[in-house]
Write an enzyme that holds these catalytic residues in place. Sequence first.
Site, PDB file in Angstrom:
ATOM      1  N   LEU A  61       0.857  -1.191   0.000  1.00  0.00           N
ATOM      2  CA  LEU A  61       0.000   0.000   0.000  1.00  0.00           C
ATOM      3  C   LEU A  61       0.897   1.246   0.000  1.00  0.00           C
ATOM      4  O   LEU A  61       1.933   1.269   0.656  1.00  0.00           O
ATOM      5  CB  LEU A  61      -0.880   0.034   1.251  1.00  0.00           C
ATOM      6  N   ILE A  76      15.244  12.282 -10.110  1.00  0.00           N
ATOM      7  CA  ILE A  76      15.602  11.044  -9.401  1.00  0.00           C
ATOM      8  C   ILE A  76      17.126  10.888  -9.356  1.00  0.00           C
ATOM      9  O   ILE A  76      17.719  10.652  -8.293  1.00  0.00           O
ATOM     10  CB  ILE A  76      14.911   9.818 -10.054  1.00  0.00           C
ATOM     11  N   HIS A  83      12.144  39.273   7.064  1.00  0.00           N
ATOM     12  CA  HIS A  83      13.597  39.450   6.992  1.00  0.00           C
ATOM     13  C   HIS A  83      14.240  38.800   8.209  1.00  0.00           C
ATOM     14  O   HIS A  83      13.768  39.028   9.321  1.00  0.00           O
ATOM     15  CB  HIS A  83      13.948  40.937   6.973  1.00  0.00           C
ATOM     16  N   GLY A 105      17.729  13.986 -14.345  1.00  0.00           N
ATOM     17  CA  GLY A 105      16.479  14.546 -13.828  1.00  0.00           C
ATOM     18  C   GLY A 105      16.422  14.426 -12.310  1.00  0.00           C
ATOM     19  O   GLY A 105      17.431  14.133 -11.652  1.00  0.00           O
TER      20      GLY A 105
HETATM   21  P1  FAD Z   1       2.226   4.739  -8.022  1.00  0.00           P
HETATM   22  O1  FAD Z   1       2.662   5.439  -6.830  1.00  0.00           O
HETATM   23  O2  FAD Z   1       3.270   4.209  -8.956  1.00  0.00           O
HETATM   24  O3  FAD Z   1       1.304   3.545  -7.538  1.00  0.00           O
HETATM   25  C1  FAD Z   1       0.782   2.614  -8.436  1.00  0.00           C
HETATM   26  C2  FAD Z   1       0.430   1.368  -7.658  1.00  0.00           C
HETATM   27  O4  FAD Z   1      -0.284   0.496  -8.542  1.00  0.00           O
HETATM   28  C3  FAD Z   1       1.654   0.590  -7.187  1.00  0.00           C
HETATM   29  O5  FAD Z   1       1.542   0.332  -5.818  1.00  0.00           O
HETATM   30  C4  FAD Z   1       1.614  -0.705  -8.007  1.00  0.00           C
HETATM   31  O6  FAD Z   1       2.078  -1.828  -7.270  1.00  0.00           O
HETATM   32  C5  FAD Z   1       0.122  -0.833  -8.280  1.00  0.00           C
HETATM   33  N1  FAD Z   1      -0.173  -1.623  -9.482  1.00  0.00           N
HETATM   34  C6  FAD Z   1       0.372  -1.505 -10.712  1.00  0.00           C
HETATM   35  N2  FAD Z   1      -0.196  -2.395 -11.552  1.00  0.00           N
HETATM   36  C7  FAD Z   1      -1.111  -3.091 -10.834  1.00  0.00           C
HETATM   37  C8  FAD Z   1      -2.018  -4.141 -11.147  1.00  0.00           C
HETATM   38  N3  FAD Z   1      -2.110  -4.650 -12.382  1.00  0.00           N
HETATM   39  N4  FAD Z   1      -2.794  -4.621 -10.164  1.00  0.00           N
HETATM   40  C9  FAD Z   1      -2.724  -4.107  -8.884  1.00  0.00           C
HETATM   41  N5  FAD Z   1      -1.883  -3.117  -8.544  1.00  0.00           N
HETATM   42  C10 FAD Z   1      -1.101  -2.609  -9.508  1.00  0.00           C
HETATM   43  N6  FAD Z   1       6.898  12.702  -6.800  1.00  0.00           N
HETATM   44  C11 FAD Z   1       6.704  13.837  -6.096  1.00  0.00           C
HETATM   45  O7  FAD Z   1       5.665  14.478  -6.235  1.00  0.00           O
HETATM   46  N7  FAD Z   1       7.654  14.281  -5.212  1.00  0.00           N
HETATM   47  C12 FAD Z   1       8.815  13.626  -5.028  1.00  0.00           C
HETATM   48  O8  FAD Z   1       9.651  14.062  -4.247  1.00  0.00           O
HETATM   49  C13 FAD Z   1       9.043  12.431  -5.756  1.00  0.00           C
HETATM   50  N8  FAD Z   1      10.176  11.718  -5.579  1.00  0.00           N
HETATM   51  C14 FAD Z   1      10.349  10.553  -6.256  1.00  0.00           C
HETATM   52  C15 FAD Z   1      11.527   9.823  -6.060  1.00  0.00           C
HETATM   53  C16 FAD Z   1      11.725   8.643  -6.732  1.00  0.00           C
HETATM   54  C17 FAD Z   1      12.989   7.859  -6.502  1.00  0.00           C
HETATM   55  C18 FAD Z   1      10.712   8.143  -7.614  1.00  0.00           C
HETATM   56  C19 FAD Z   1      10.897   6.830  -8.338  1.00  0.00           C
HETATM   57  C20 FAD Z   1       9.550   8.853  -7.825  1.00  0.00           C
HETATM   58  C21 FAD Z   1       9.359  10.070  -7.160  1.00  0.00           C
HETATM   59  N9  FAD Z   1       8.204  10.823  -7.343  1.00  0.00           N
HETATM   60  C22 FAD Z   1       8.028  11.992  -6.650  1.00  0.00           C
HETATM   61  C23 FAD Z   1       7.155  10.401  -8.279  1.00  0.00           C
HETATM   62  C24 FAD Z   1       5.983   9.754  -7.521  1.00  0.00           C
HETATM   63  O9  FAD Z   1       6.448   8.669  -6.766  1.00  0.00           O
HETATM   64  C25 FAD Z   1       4.913   9.315  -8.508  1.00  0.00           C
HETATM   65  O10 FAD Z   1       4.559  10.395  -9.339  1.00  0.00           O
HETATM   66  C26 FAD Z   1       3.683   8.824  -7.773  1.00  0.00           C
HETATM   67  O11 FAD Z   1       3.982   7.742  -6.931  1.00  0.00           O
HETATM   68  C27 FAD Z   1       2.617   8.398  -8.785  1.00  0.00           C
HETATM   69  O12 FAD Z   1       1.499   7.978  -8.085  1.00  0.00           O
HETATM   70  P2  FAD Z   1       0.457   6.968  -8.738  1.00  0.00           P
HETATM   71  O13 FAD Z   1      -0.640   6.818  -7.742  1.00  0.00           O
HETATM   72  O14 FAD Z   1       0.106   7.406 -10.103  1.00  0.00           O
HETATM   73  O15 FAD Z   1       1.246   5.590  -8.940  1.00  0.00           O
END
Ligand code: FAD
Length: 460
Positions: free
Chosen positions: A39, A184, A442, A182
Amino acid sequence: MTHEQYDLVVLGAGPGGSRAALLAAQAGMTTALVEQDDLGGTCLNWGCIPTKMLLGATASKPLLDIQRKQKSATGEINFSLNALQQKKDRFIKGSRQALGKQLKQAGITVLTGTGSLAGPHELEVATAEGSQSVTFKKLIIATGSTPASFPGLQADGDCVLDSSHILSLTEAPESLIIVGGGAIGLEIGDLFSRFGTQITIVEALPHLAPSEDADIGEALQKALKREGWTIHTGKRVSSLVTESGNAKLTFEDGTEITAAKALMAAGRVPASTTLQLDKAGVQITSRGWIVTDNQLRAAGNIFAIGDVNGRTLLAHAAGHQARYVVSVISGKYEEDYLPPAMPSCVYGHMEVMRAGATAKELLESGLDVFVSRAALIANPIAQSYGTTQGFVKAVWIKKEESFELRGMAATGHGVSHLIGAATIMVEQRWQQKNIHDIIYAHPTLDEALEAALSAPLEAL
Ligand code: FAD
């Protein structure tokens, strides 16, 4: 095979999916959330939070190093990456548990398994106990993204790592090649440089932070070079492999470099390929991003939010889209999705922040663009920390006889703290007459915002 029916099913429990499920349950919908892994998604487990936990815990190191270089401090401080990893893992575990509890209290059914579409109203979930069919009136796909790899450039978990692997290392490598300049790559490079790792960063585009304007990327690059990073920009990589216990990178021109480890941080790809999207008429682009209309709808009753729709790969963008889609589904809102000014940051010692558009984007849309800048060297807080490299810039467009603020950006130590004020200024489309609508305390870094807004305008 068991069978359940819900008003809403959300696929993926990252920041987008979890937020959507919680808001839908609050709005009275029977809701199920399907997650194949932990989660909290990428953000909590392998992204935003682990990077910031490690960067935050070690933030004093580069500041103390400055004082030592200036002969105002002596001595050494050494962090234990192993101990920090344990602390980070405990925190993330606790956050996951808290999220699970919140979802349960909201009455959301959490299904652990991999979901794929079986039709326009049916999802099949492969769980450890077998396959489960779930039907829905509405579906939100929030499956996020995973690290990109290319032929010859694939993380192997040995010496060539992706962001998830590297955030679990308990010992810092002696040297690290990072492919991708970028957010990351920059954050992870900064983190390991605090452990004495020699950093080499490679970016195919002409400057680091390639989604920012060139002046920001170039100033950042200059500061990182002074910190001892080796930086290759405008150079393309043809392969990155583990060889004889090291990572070996070969550029397209045939030259080679090696390091103890390498990180592939050259973009992300959508988690869309195994979803059987065609069974519900959901379209994807040639790169796999889910195609959405102006209401983030992917097909009649199916929406896609967050990274997987490829609009903005940031956690807060996913959360904002979740809120919008749930309001559309619950009939509270029917306007098109027009996100306000987007904030984004690169965190670390030398940071980057931007609210709204870059000057380049505005120029490309044919607007009359002006910028005004203020160097951090004149800011008292930057001076007191000894972190005077970098600048803040305001990006304006000419509107009749006045100028309208469309973007603010900065690079330097601590500039991520400017993001809230900058986002409000840009979203409210400040004009020069608004600059003194607020008082800037300030001494603060906020005064650099005031200085940038008040500086002479330069036409681009
Ligand atoms: P995700 O967080 O990717 O979640 C998707 C979920 O779907 C996952 O848990 C996955 O297991 C699940 N899933 C996928 N396919 C299936 C399936 N078929 N069935 C069931 N479950 C599935 N963003 C920021 O805003 N600030 C930051 O500082 C930042 N730092 C980052 C640092 C790193 C190293 C990385 C890699 C990313 C960072 N990001 C940051 C980006 C951010 O993590 C993502 O933009 C964000 O998590 C996207 O959210 P989401 O809900 O779209 O997907």
